[in-house]
Design a protein around this motif. Structure first.
Motif, PDB file in Angstrom:
ATOM      1  N   MET A 333       0.851  -1.196   0.000  1.00 62.80           N
ATOM      2  CA  MET A 333       0.000   0.000   0.000  1.00 62.80           C
ATOM      3  C   MET A 333       0.891   1.251   0.000  1.00 62.80           C
ATOM      4  N   LEU A 334       0.287   2.398  -0.277  1.00 59.07           N
ATOM      5  CA  LEU A 334       1.075   3.597  -0.596  1.00 59.07           C
ATOM      6  C   LEU A 334       1.892   4.144   0.566  1.00 59.07           C
ATOM      7  N   THR A 335       1.304   4.117   1.747  1.00 59.18           N
ATOM      8  CA  THR A 335       2.010   4.653   2.920  1.00 59.18           C
ATOM      9  C   THR A 335       1.638   3.799   4.134  1.00 59.18           C
ATOM     10  N   PRO A 336       2.479   3.813   5.164  1.00 58.95           N
ATOM     11  CA  PRO A 336       2.106   3.105   6.391  1.00 58.95           C
ATOM     12  C   PRO A 336       0.770   3.613   6.941  1.00 58.95           C
ATOM     13  N   GLY A 337       0.511   4.904   6.826  1.00 57.45           N
ATOM     14  CA  GLY A 337      -0.745   5.477   7.333  1.00 57.45           C
ATOM     15  C   GLY A 337      -1.947   4.933   6.583  1.00 57.45           C
ATOM     16  N   ILE A 338      -1.827   4.825   5.271  1.00 57.60           N
ATOM     17  CA  ILE A 338      -2.929   4.301   4.461  1.00 57.60           C
ATOM     18  C   ILE A 338      -3.144   2.822   4.784  1.00 57.60           C
ATOM     19  N   HIS A 339      -2.041   2.090   4.973  1.00 59.25           N
ATOM     20  CA  HIS A 339      -2.169   0.672   5.336  1.00 59.25           C
ATOM     21  C   HIS A 339      -2.875   0.528   6.685  1.00 59.25           C
ATOM     22  N   GLN A 340      -2.475   1.341   7.645  1.00 58.39           N
ATOM     23  CA  GLN A 340      -3.118   1.262   8.979  1.00 58.39           C
ATOM     24  C   GLN A 340      -4.604   1.599   8.890  1.00 58.39           C
ATOM     25  N   ALA A 341      -4.929   2.639   8.104  1.00 61.34           N
ATOM     26  CA  ALA A 341      -6.343   3.031   7.960  1.00 61.34           C
ATOM     27  C   ALA A 341      -7.134   1.894   7.327  1.00 61.34           C
ATOM     28  N   TYR A 342      -6.513   1.200   6.371  1.00 67.09           N
ATOM     29  CA  TYR A 342      -7.184   0.065   5.715  1.00 67.09           C
ATOM     30  C   TYR A 342      -7.450  -1.055   6.728  1.00 67.09           C
ATOM     31  N   GLU A 343      -6.425  -1.390   7.492  1.00 65.74           N
ATOM     32  CA  GLU A 343      -6.573  -2.471   8.489  1.00 65.74           C
ATOM     33  C   GLU A 343      -7.695  -2.130   9.476  1.00 65.74           C
ATOM     34  N   LYS A 344      -7.738  -0.874   9.879  1.00 68.53           N
ATOM     35  CA  LYS A 344      -8.755  -0.431  10.843  1.00 68.53           C
ATOM     36  C   LYS A 344     -10.161  -0.547  10.222  1.00 68.53           C
ATOM     37  N   GLY A 345     -10.281  -0.115   8.973  1.00 75.46           N
ATOM     38  CA  GLY A 345     -11.578  -0.173   8.290  1.00 75.46           C
ATOM     39  C   GLY A 345     -12.058  -1.609   8.118  1.00 75.46           C
ATOM     40  N   VAL A 346     -11.142  -2.500   7.742  1.00 75.75           N
ATOM     41  CA  VAL A 346     -11.502  -3.910   7.552  1.00 75.75           C
ATOM     42  C   VAL A 346     -11.868  -4.538   8.900  1.00 75.75           C
ATOM     43  N   ALA A 347     -11.114  -4.206   9.948  1.00 76.60           N
ATOM     44  CA  ALA A 347     -11.400  -4.775  11.276  1.00 76.60           C
ATOM     45  C   ALA A 347     -12.811  -4.389  11.728  1.00 76.60           C
ATOM     46  N   ALA A 348     -13.251  -3.182  11.397  1.00 78.12           N
ATOM     47  CA  ALA A 348     -14.594  -2.744  11.785  1.00 78.12           C
ATOM     48  C   ALA A 348     -15.655  -3.582  11.076  1.00 78.12           C
ATOM     49  N   LEU A 349     -15.375  -4.017   9.852  1.00 78.00           N
ATOM     50  CA  LEU A 349     -16.336  -4.829   9.105  1.00 78.00           C
ATOM     51  C   LEU A 349     -16.315  -6.276   9.583  1.00 78.00           C
ATOM     52  N   VAL A 350     -15.114  -6.770   9.893  1.00 77.34           N
ATOM     53  CA  VAL A 350     -15.003  -8.160  10.368  1.00 77.34           C
ATOM     54  C   VAL A 350     -15.836  -8.351  11.637  1.00 77.34           C
ATOM     55  N   GLY A 351     -15.830  -7.342  12.484  1.00 84.68           N
ATOM     56  CA  GLY A 351     -16.527  -7.489  13.759  1.00 84.68           C
ATOM     57  C   GLY A 351     -17.971  -7.022  13.753  1.00 84.68           C
ATOM     58  N   ALA A 352     -18.475  -6.561  12.597  1.00 83.89           N
ATOM     59  CA  ALA A 352     -19.810  -5.943  12.592  1.00 83.89           C
ATOM     60  C   ALA A 352     -20.923  -6.990  12.651  1.00 83.89           C
ATOM     61  N   ASP A 353     -21.968  -6.698  13.433  1.00 85.98           N
ATOM     62  CA  ASP A 353     -23.128  -7.601  13.537  1.00 85.98           C
ATOM     63  C   ASP A 353     -23.792  -7.770  12.181  1.00 85.98           C
ATOM     64  N   GLY A 354     -24.169  -8.986  11.841  1.00 84.22           N
ATOM     65  CA  GLY A 354     -24.926  -9.241  10.619  1.00 84.22           C
ATOM     66  C   GLY A 354     -24.080  -9.214   9.354  1.00 84.22           C
ATOM     67  N   VAL A 355     -22.759  -9.114   9.496  1.00 86.05           N
ATOM     68  CA  VAL A 355     -21.862  -9.068   8.325  1.00 86.05           C
ATOM     69  C   VAL A 355     -21.022 -10.341   8.308  1.00 86.05           C
ATOM     70  N   THR A 356     -20.987 -11.016   7.173  1.00 84.71           N
ATOM     71  CA  THR A 356     -20.131 -12.218   7.079  1.00 84.71           C
ATOM     72  C   THR A 356     -18.940 -11.920   6.166  1.00 84.71           C
ATOM     73  N   THR A 357     -17.830 -12.546   6.481  1.00 84.21           N
ATOM     74  CA  THR A 357     -16.649 -12.402   5.622  1.00 84.21           C
ATOM     75  C   THR A 357     -16.743 -13.461   4.534  1.00 84.21           C
ATOM     76  N   VAL A 358     -16.920 -13.023   3.295  1.00 84.88           N
ATOM     77  CA  VAL A 358     -17.038 -13.949   2.165  1.00 84.88           C
ATOM     78  C   VAL A 358     -15.672 -14.559   1.862  1.00 84.88           C
ATOM     79  N   ALA A 359     -14.648 -13.717   1.814  1.00 82.73           N
ATOM     80  CA  ALA A 359     -13.301 -14.216   1.504  1.00 82.73           C
ATOM     81  C   ALA A 359     -12.271 -13.155   1.863  1.00 82.73           C
TER      82      ALA A 359
END
Ligand code: NAP
Length: 525
Positions: A333-359
């Motif tokens: 990814m372009l910068t460490p900051g962008i990578h961290q923001a991505y990880e944070k955004g994905v983590a919020a979806l992984v843990g969200a009620d009613g959301v399944t991880t397809v792949a």
């Protein structure tokens, strides 16, 4: 101590708090110490831009086009050093950067050809009617003028095509605006090489030095000071929603508020209609993943939302997408900051009620690698959790399973403004597509069918814009020749003697323009 410079008009400075680029592929800090511009340099650059304005904004179309072409030639003249530097600062691969350089110089040359045509001046003449009763009519002539000096904030994800000499700068120059670029702190070496190419073009074309200045820096106060300067009359920005709205606030609170053309946040819905799924669900799954993972998903047109009618054909799509995604290699990814923001955004979806991880994509090895992610939910869950509609910058997307076409339309109606929307249509989908289009056209700047949103052509008809928050002003585009209009404003001359009029409005038409006279187009010979 400093190897990197601040460029103010024709001169250069080496000062401020030094900062370094980081190679995102390795996490290592670069050796070059880059200079940081301070508010005093903003002041100097703005004064020079103001001094250059009158000369630059009244150049003939041909002279301004020649300048744009010289910038393009000079960028090509940097040679491989530009590509090597950008690779080290962004982690982007060589073919992508070579393509982006081609796009950047192609864009400058397209603007040059468009500037020569002169249509953008919109020269319009309503001649006097001295004998009109009961009152005579004055002679009225209108032409577009540059708004004044423009501040440009380059993007992290396009170090060339949306940065120092990218679309915002090219369109502002084309409109006759001197430009001050706030260089992006993630790719300062790339930025400086391009800035020097522009500086050299200003000199060789004999233009006033203030036509261009380059202010690098990693301190947020720099950008704020630039937008607040009273000589800046408009801003072009590509980046985050937080950054764009912060600059909009500064611009709105000035004594003289100015427009900020910020391109910020978009999740680019893709609608899979039943006929398309029936015809080609598997191919759609593979095509979707290719678009989602391109460039580690770091495109503003990345397909971050898929909306479809539930059923067995959708299951086939999901299975195909899951298979393709699980083989997707992690990319830098372009910068460490962008990578961290991505990880944070994905983590919020992984843990969200009613959301399944397809792949998920394959497990990353090494620093700053993005692991692609695809999630699924139902409409009720999506409606109840606003986080699911937030952009996760990178290869992450959410599928919403809907029960009817009415639910699809209602889902789109509930979205924020977007840059693009994609309709996948197949046999028998015409009525559904026709029902969706009115809602889509209110939400987005570009509607496409049977393609993928990533990849933005630079042409006359392109719209890379959309209602807030995809951009700050949904009436504009940041890509294509229409982008010039952001930096132009109409001025009407009433009963002004011919010799005092701008050349575009003089009776003899010295620039040979196509003009609108008494409401009818008068084509150039
Ligand atoms: P950014 O952080 O908004 O930065 C863009 C430019 O604006 C940089 O020059 C930055 O300065 C400046 N800036 C940002 N906030 C400012 C403020 N409050 N005051 C003054 N100047 C400000 O965008 P980015 O670097 O492209 O990406 C960072 C984040 O934005 C990512 O984590 C990503 O999630 C998100 N994002 C980016 C895009 C995109 O198209 N680029 C799209 C969506 C989301 P510095 O150089 O000092 O940082």
């Amino acid at each position: 101590m400093f190897n990197g410079a601040i460029l103010i008009g024709a001169s250069e400075r080496h000062s401020g708090t030094p900062f370094h680029a980081i190679n995102p592929a390795t996490g290592e800090k670069g050796e070059v110490a880059f200079s940081s511009a301070m508010p005093a340099e903003v002041e100097e650059a703005a004064a020079l831009a103001e001094a250059a304005f009158e000369t630059f904004s009244t150049l003939s179309p041909d002279a301004r086009a020649t300048f744009l072409e010289t910038v393009a030639d000079n960028i090509m003249g940097i040679g491989d050093l530009l590509i090597e530097t950008a690779m080290a600062e962004t982690g982007l691969p060589r073919p992508r950067l070579e393509g982006e350089r081609g796009r950047t110089v192609g864009q400058l040359r397209l603007f040059a050809s468009y500037v020569r045509l002169g249509d953008w001046l919109d020269a319009t003449i309503d001649r006097a009617m001295p004998d009109r009763a009961p009152l005579p009519r004055a002679d009225l002539r209108r032409v577009n003028h540059s708004v004044g000096p423009v501040a440009v904030f380059g993007a992290s994800n396009f170090p060339l095509a949306f940065s120092v000499a990218g679309g915002d700068t090219a369109s502002a120059f084309a409109a006759g605006s001197p430009v001050i670029v706030k260089g992006h702190s993630a790719h300062p070496g790339t930025g400086e090489l391009v800035a020097r190419a522009i500086q050299a073009a200003v000199a060789s074309c004999g233009l006033p030095e203030g036509v261009f200045s380059y202010l690098p820096g990693a301190d947020r106060s720099l950008g704020g000071a630039l937008v607040a300067d009273h000589r800046i009359k408009a801003v072009g920005f590509t980046g985050s929603r937080g950054g764009g709205t912060a600059l909009m606030k500064i611009a709105a609170e000035r004594k003289e508020p100015i427009p900020v053309y910020a391109e910020m946040s978009s999740i680019n819905p893709v609608v899979l209609l039943p006929g398309a799924l029936k015809d080609r669900a598997e191919a759609l799954g593979a095509g979707f993943v290719a678009s989602l993972t391109m460039g580690s998903g770091q495109f503003c047109t990345n397909p971050g939302l898929v909306i479809a009618l539930d059923g067995p054909d959708l299951d086939t799509f999901v299975a195909s997408a899951a298979q393709a995604l699980s083989g997707a290699a992690p990319q830098v990814m372009l910068t460490p900051g962008i990578h961290q923001a991505y990880e944070k955004g994905v983590a919020a979806l992984v843990g969200a009620d009613g959301v399944t991880t397809v792949a998920r994509g394959t497990e990353p090895e090494g620093v700053n690698r993005g692991q692609a992610a695809f999630f699924a939910t139902d409409r009720a869950t999506f409606e109840s959790n606003p986080v699911l509609a937030e952009e996760v910058f990178g290869s992450s997307s959410v599928l919403i399973r809907c029960g009817s076409i009415e639910e699809v339309i209602a889902t789109i109606a509930g979205l924020e403004g977007q840059l693009t929307a994609t309709l996948q249509i197949g046999s028998g989908d015409e009525a559904h597509a026709a029902a969706l289009l009115p809602t889509l056209s209110r939400k987005v700047g570009r509607i496409l069918t049977n393609g993928w949103p990533t990849g933005v052509e630079v042409t006359h008809a392109m719209v890379h814009g959309g209602p807030f928050p995809s951009t700050a002003d949904g009436r504009s585009t940041s890509v294509g020749t229409l982008a010039m209009m952001r930096f132009l404003r109409p001025v009407c001359y009433q009963d002004v003697p011919d010799a005092l009029l701008p050349p575009a409005l003089q009776e003899a038409n010295p620039w040979g323009l196509t003009r609108r006279i008494e409401g009818k187009l008068d084509c150039a010979a």
